[in-house]
Design an enzyme around this catalytic site. Structure first.
Site, PDB file in Angstrom:
ATOM      1  N   ASP A 216      -7.321  -2.278  -3.347  1.00 35.52           N
ATOM      2  CA  ASP A 216      -7.193  -2.465  -4.780  1.00 35.52           C
ATOM      3  C   ASP A 216      -5.752  -2.116  -5.129  1.00 35.52           C
ATOM      4  O   ASP A 216      -5.383  -0.941  -5.210  1.00 35.52           O
ATOM      5  CB  ASP A 216      -8.192  -1.540  -5.479  1.00 35.52           C
ATOM      6  N   GLN A 219      -2.493  -0.682  -9.084  1.00 30.62           N
ATOM      7  CA  GLN A 219      -1.432   0.276  -9.435  1.00 30.62           C
ATOM      8  C   GLN A 219      -0.310   0.298  -8.410  1.00 30.62           C
ATOM      9  O   GLN A 219       0.633   1.073  -8.553  1.00 30.62           O
ATOM     10  CB  GLN A 219      -2.035   1.691  -9.562  1.00 30.62           C
ATOM     11  N   LYS A 242      -0.530  -5.578 -15.410  1.00 25.91           N
ATOM     12  CA  LYS A 242       0.018  -4.255 -15.085  1.00 25.91           C
ATOM     13  C   LYS A 242       1.393  -4.369 -14.439  1.00 25.91           C
ATOM     14  O   LYS A 242       2.039  -3.368 -14.159  1.00 25.91           O
ATOM     15  CB  LYS A 242      -0.930  -3.500 -14.157  1.00 25.91           C
ATOM     16  N   CYS A 380     -11.480   5.610 -16.135  1.00 30.13           N
ATOM     17  CA  CYS A 380     -12.420   4.784 -15.361  1.00 30.13           C
ATOM     18  C   CYS A 380     -12.586   5.309 -13.937  1.00 30.13           C
ATOM     19  O   CYS A 380     -12.674   4.517 -12.993  1.00 30.13           O
ATOM     20  CB  CYS A 380     -11.974   3.334 -15.329  1.00 30.13           C
TER      21      CYS A 380
HETATM   22  C1  LIG Z   1      -6.786   1.148  -9.521  1.00 33.87           C
HETATM   23  C2  LIG Z   1      -7.304   0.135 -10.491  1.00 33.87           C
HETATM   24  N1  LIG Z   1      -8.242  -0.745 -10.095  1.00 33.87           N
HETATM   25  C3  LIG Z   1      -8.729  -1.678 -10.918  1.00 33.87           C
HETATM   26  C4  LIG Z   1      -8.326  -1.766 -12.226  1.00 33.87           C
HETATM   27  C5  LIG Z   1      -8.908  -2.829 -13.097  1.00 33.87           C
HETATM   28  O1  LIG Z   1      -7.937  -3.760 -13.462  1.00 33.87           O
HETATM   29  P1  LIG Z   1      -8.278  -4.867 -14.571  1.00 33.87           P
HETATM   30  O2  LIG Z   1      -8.835  -4.128 -15.747  1.00 33.87           O
HETATM   31  O3  LIG Z   1      -6.966  -5.489 -14.872  1.00 33.87           O
HETATM   32  O4  LIG Z   1      -9.268  -5.803 -13.999  1.00 33.87           O
HETATM   33  C6  LIG Z   1      -7.357  -0.858 -12.690  1.00 33.87           C
HETATM   34  C7  LIG Z   1      -6.917  -0.914 -14.085  1.00 33.87           C
HETATM   35  O5  LIG Z   1      -7.078  -0.010 -14.852  1.00 33.87           O
HETATM   36  C8  LIG Z   1      -6.843   0.109 -11.803  1.00 33.87           C
HETATM   37  O6  LIG Z   1      -5.923   0.981 -12.215  1.00 33.87           O
END
Ligand SMILES: Cc1ncc(COP(=O)(O)O)c(C=O)c1O
Ligand SMILES: Cc1ncc(COP(=O)(O)O)c(C=O)c1O
Lengths: 422, 141, 422, 141
Positions: A216, A219, A242, A380
């Site tokens: 993932d 970040q 982001k 989250c």
């Molecule tokens: C580590 C990580 N994974 C996944 C996401 C989800 O990204 P998105 O909301 O753009 O789908 C985020 C965003 O907050 C994140 O920081």
């Protein structure tokens, strides 16, 4: 045009333009804003970055001069828009140094990218008793899709523990890998802690056992050079918004042989070869996974965002961000009762902290009054907060456009908040 | 004796140089399409279909005397005309020459839009198929 | 703010601004373009409409002044962006006259909306032997998702036949409804034929048997007033990009009690109440179905698009478009060898035709040289093309910004193409 | 005798009128939070939690003499201060009056951002819960 979308090695993309933060700030119109009568100090880029003018203008220009639906139109506008959109795919391929353009799938963002893999890879490769490995520091977007598919397939979600500094326990990771493990899915960089996980070590351990790895990268991509072939990662997910791009678009990189083996995710207008009510056959990659009209304009802006990022000498950007991180950490540490959450040896972009006897929400509210935008709460990552036994943190997150005065404002603001609240 | 591929391409480019209106150019292409020898019905088989074209395009190849002889057809006349030009260039050439050829004439005679990655247009796949047939023959031969 | 998002009856939205096509054209920057040295005649709005300046500016302004991630930030920008985004949901509620704001789900577009229902409703309510009913004139986006879920759930996809004019056979539809039918999913307006289907009759027949109905409104919303309560439809899907809004965003309207009963679709950052590795609970509507960062900027532009549309007296817009349709049909019919495909009594937005002995692709290529953008091919409705025994059609599709000179150019162009090609 | 809800709201608005700086306002709210009577631990139950707040908020209600007596708590001090203001207005009022009340004072004293639909903020849910508790009591009584 018949573009060559194959590439053996990473091309040097870094444009080598000297990095100057004050010049960079001029490129971001929103940073000129005032908030609550104060100069905006934007320290919430981890949630979403601001956009340079070149990205904003690219989107407008697309709508003013170039818009048409892509891929099936014979007319000029449609052909031109298709070329431009497929050009962005090639830019993304170079950006990640993927081997083939068709290994780049456009999605709505990181969350959709991970859901696509969970659903499609999961329905194909997960059977009762199989295991998927995530870590304790994951974003919900890298937890819930796996919970959902594991429940459906009667598979088991297992969790790699972390230490108090917020680093993966690599021994535990290795011992959790076994013959039932079908996939490892972990953050490249943690959004709540800033930890940079040792991606290459993870893929090496997993690949010894023929287990694919998803990173993932939500970040990671805004803060470092990512080379999917060098990492030897099987899937890589991130969001444009982001990394200075528009909302509404992101990428799933996947290795060709895995993507080829996976069934389609959504059904619809772009992803078919031939439809009859008896039998439908699907397109080749990448279209098989791209049902419906895509976010065309967002895609164009995303192309501009990658170009924006790539014009700088990457080492200078990284050095600048690391300087901010150290500068901020050193000063925050000195504040009485403040504790940094996430003290890994390798970090990027993020400082999370808590205050004795003070709720993060209160700190965030006071900082907001001072024009300082930070995020507060669980980011989250509730399981991670449970691990630390805290309701949440205050998180300041940085992008290349932040400067030392942003940090000074943050430190002064936190000091003021502490005085008011305790 | 067949000319080398690039000489043929340059000839086509010169031919097209005399058109200063798109209409004349397309009239010519349409004529080429209309006058093209029809493909024997028995070659209009599934495996000869070029994928991803909005019109149906069949391409058949045979190796005769170490030269690749292409025949083709399409239900769209403009596609057929462009195919006629393509076959002028590559049919009758040795497989190796076809494999190495860069087919620049299409762009140069102002048909670049037909090479767009827009999948409604099968010309790109047509060229891929020509190349892969040729490389099959050179590997085999 | 605590908005009242409930509404018993349709509010009058039509702003009543007199409709003047030449003024409207001024609002669309792209229509000023030249293509291949000719004035652009854009007759491909069925694939995607052009955007008024107010929509383009709304998106830019959002990025320049307002951007932040929404829903969880305590800081000013995030709060403001959240309010604005939720304001768009309320605009969409009014636009469709939905009963509740939380019955409006934001998706990537029609295709995703239908996939969401197929996947989520399907996994909950479809069992082996159950049936889903679609029609012969559906877009692939309203076929393939059902084929995929029916295969997974061992259910059966059944097809309502149509007559040669391209009208649903309503007797057949009624006789296909039975105690195994779990859902009826049909186009409100056909994208390939222009047929307006008798939506209210369909919901009435289905509801007599307690069967829910989904309408694919992709081609309806740009051309007519849609009131989901009046239609008494259970699900309604459409895309912003076909009704003057940005790409990357669309709507799924669903009745509260159905949406409540359905499991979540994608998992991730927005749609949870509480995550632990043991057990995860989900948010309430609409968030349960909105995982991840949404297309925030596209959403803002979509709000502006609905406002743009709503400023006119709707009857005048409809009358204008019907005039274009009749004007074009009458002239095209006179051309030798031309045959209109789709001659339903009620039509909107679209004229499809074929030419004896001429491939649609050839016609489209010649029209493009003349600056006229039409679509050619199967229009993502291959079963329908098979029904007519044709490889595809030439489709001219209209939006409110088209005028009679566009039609004149089309007719002249088709005449020229026929002369060249036959 | 309790004043009517609107009179109390107007009083609060007047009180806040003297602050011309956000700092003073927040100092006052924080003080209200600090001085609020703590909620009896036994009322910090799951079902008293107000959903959707970033901070935890508990709300407990009892009907005494046809008046609703609210007590509440939160682990965030600013939230608690705002709750103190809310309870000044509605606690001790008859359920019907609470049901009908429009709580305009929050907006008027410049705390509008706390009413945003942003789910990180539970004030909206807090007000919903107050209203629904009150309507429960008026239906029952
Ligand atoms: C580590 C990580 N994974 C996944 C996401 C989800 O990204 P998105 O909301 O753009 O789908 C985020 C965003 O907050 C994140 O920081
Ligand atoms: C009737 C119909 N349904 C569904 C779709 C798919 O819409 P989208 O590509 O925006 O998801 C279209 C668009 O072509 C359509 O016309």
């Amino acid at each position: 045009m018949i573009g060559t979308t194959e590439a053996g090695q990473k091309e040097n993309l870094s444009g080598g333009k000297p990095f100057n933060v004050e010049e960079v700030r001029q490129d971001f119109p929103l940073l000129e804003r005032q908030v609550n009568g104060q100069r905006l100090v934007y320290l919430d880029s981890g949630a979403s970055s601001q956009k340079p003018r070149s990205v904003i203008d690219r989107v407008s220009h697309y709508y003013c001069r170039e818009h048409a639906n892509i891929h099936r139109g014979v007319h000029h506008l449609s052909q031109h828009a298709t070329e431009a959109y497929e050009g962005v795919r090639e830019t993304a391929r170079r950006f990640l140094n993927a081997g083939h353009g068709h290994e780049i799938l456009f999605t709505k963002g990181t969350t959709e990218s991970i859901n696509l893999v969970a659903s499609s890879f999961g329905r194909k490769f997960l059977n009762p008793g199989d295991e998927v490995l995530v870590s304790m520091m994951e974003h919900h977007s890298n937890i819930v899709p796996w919970q959902m598919i594991c429940q459906e397939r009667q598979a088991r979600l297992r969790v790699v523990p972390i230490n108090r500094a917020g680093e993966l326990d690599m021994d535990a990771l290795e011992s959790l890998l076994n013959e039932r493990t079908r996939l490892v899915s972990v953050a490249h960089v943690s959004n709540a802690l800033g930890t940079i996980n040792p991606a290459r070590d993870i893929t090496a351990l997993a690949h010894e056992r023929q287990i694919p790895v998803l990173l993932d990268g939500a970040q990671a991509v805004p803060h470092m050079h990512v080379d999917v072939q060098d990492l030897d990662v099987d899937f890589y997910a991130f969001s444009a918004h982001k990394m200075f791009g528009p909302t509404g678009v992101g990428v799933l990189y996947g290795k060709e042989e895995l993507l080829d083996a996976m069934p389609p995710y959504q059904g619809g207008g772009e992803m078919i070869e031939r439809v009859t009510f008896d039998r439908t056959t699907f397109s080749t990659l990448p279209y098989k996974f791209e049902a419906g009209t895509p976010s065309i304009a967002d895609g164009m802006g995303f192309g501009a965002a990658m170009a924006y990022y790539d014009q700088f000498d990457e080492q200078e950007v990284i050095a600048h961000e690391q300087d901010l991180l150290t500068y901020a950490t050193d000063q925050l540490c000195e504040l009485d009762g403040l504790k940094i959450i996430g003290t890994a040896a390798h970090k990027a972009g993020v400082i999370s902290f808590v205050f004795e006897d003070v709720h993060p929400f209160d700190v965030g509210t006071i900082l907001d009054q001072l024009g300082i935008a930070v995020r507060t709460g669980h980011h989250c990552a509730q399981p991670l907060m449970d691990f630390y036994g805290i309701p949440g943190t205050v998180r300041a997150s940085f992008a290349m456009y932040n400067n030392r005065s942003d940090v000074d404002a943050l430190v002064a603001g936190v000091r003021k908040a502490a005085r008011l609240l305790r | 004796m067949t000319l080398p591929i690039d000489a043929i391409q340059d000839g086509i480019i010169a031919d097209f140089g005399i058109f200063d209106q798109w209409m004349e150019k397309y009239e010519y292409i349409i004529d080429l399409g209309k006058n093209m020898q029809p493909l024997d019905e028995r070659y209009k088989r599934e495996e000869n279909l070029v994928p991803g074209c909005q019109s149906r395009v069949w391409l058949h190849a045979e190796l005769v005397d170490r030269k690749v002889i292409f025949t083709a057809d399409s239900d769209a006349i403009i596609t057929k005309g462009i195919i006629a030009l393509l076959l002028q260039t590559v049919s009758g050439q040795p497989p190796e020459a076809i494999g190495e050829a860069e087919l620049y004439f299409i762009d140069r005679i102002g048909l670049r839009e037909h090479l767009s990655p827009n999948r409604s247009n099968g010309l790109v796949n047509m060229i891929r198929k020509i190349k892969s047939v040729a490389s099959g023959f050179s590997a085999a031969g």
